[in-house]
Design an enzyme around this catalytic site. Structure first.
Site, short mmCIF file in Angstrom:
data_model
loop_
_atom_site.label_atom_id
_atom_site.label_comp_id
_atom_site.label_asym_id
_atom_site.label_seq_id
_atom_site.Cartn_x
_atom_site.Cartn_y
_atom_site.Cartn_z
N TYR A 14 1.77 -3.00 7.96
CA TYR A 14 1.01 -4.12 7.40
C TYR A 14 1.31 -5.44 8.08
CZ TYR A 14 0.23 -0.87 3.55
OH TYR A 14 -0.12 0.22 2.80
N HIS A 19 -3.65 -8.06 4.96
CA HIS A 19 -2.85 -7.85 3.75
C HIS A 19 -1.64 -8.79 3.72
CE1 HIS A 19 -5.12 -4.14 3.57
NE2 HIS A 19 -4.62 -3.89 2.38
N ASN A 66 0.59 -5.44 -5.35
CA ASN A 66 0.21 -5.26 -6.75
C ASN A 66 1.42 -5.29 -7.70
OD1 ASN A 66 1.08 -2.80 -5.69
ND2 ASN A 66 -0.24 -1.59 -7.02
#
Length: 79
Positions: A14, A19, A66
């Protein structure tokens, strides 16, 4: 004391993706202040800087995006 949190996901896959725009923003601010975000606390990598007259904690949660609320809550409780 102010807290600036850049969101992102851990892991090399990532690193330079959309992101991790939040992580990249934190690194940019840190570089401009002459520090590296590397202190581990509250499930995040952090650095303390002075910006103008404010003391600021820069943070990059080490959880996936998250789950970043856990790190943010711990940082808010600490500061």
């Amino acid at each position: 004391m102010k807290l600036i949190v850049g969101l992102g996901n851990p892991g090399e896959q990532y690193q330079l993706t959309p992101h991790n725009l939040g992580f990249l923003a934190i690194d940019h601010i840190a570089c401009g202040c002459g520090v590296v975000v590397k202190n581990r606390q509250c499930r995040a990598l952090t650095a303390r800087v002075g910006i103008g007259s404010e003391q600021v904690v820069l943070a990059k949660p080490e959880t996936f995006m998250n789950l970043s609320g856990y790190a943010v809550r711990e940082l808010l409780e600490q500061y």
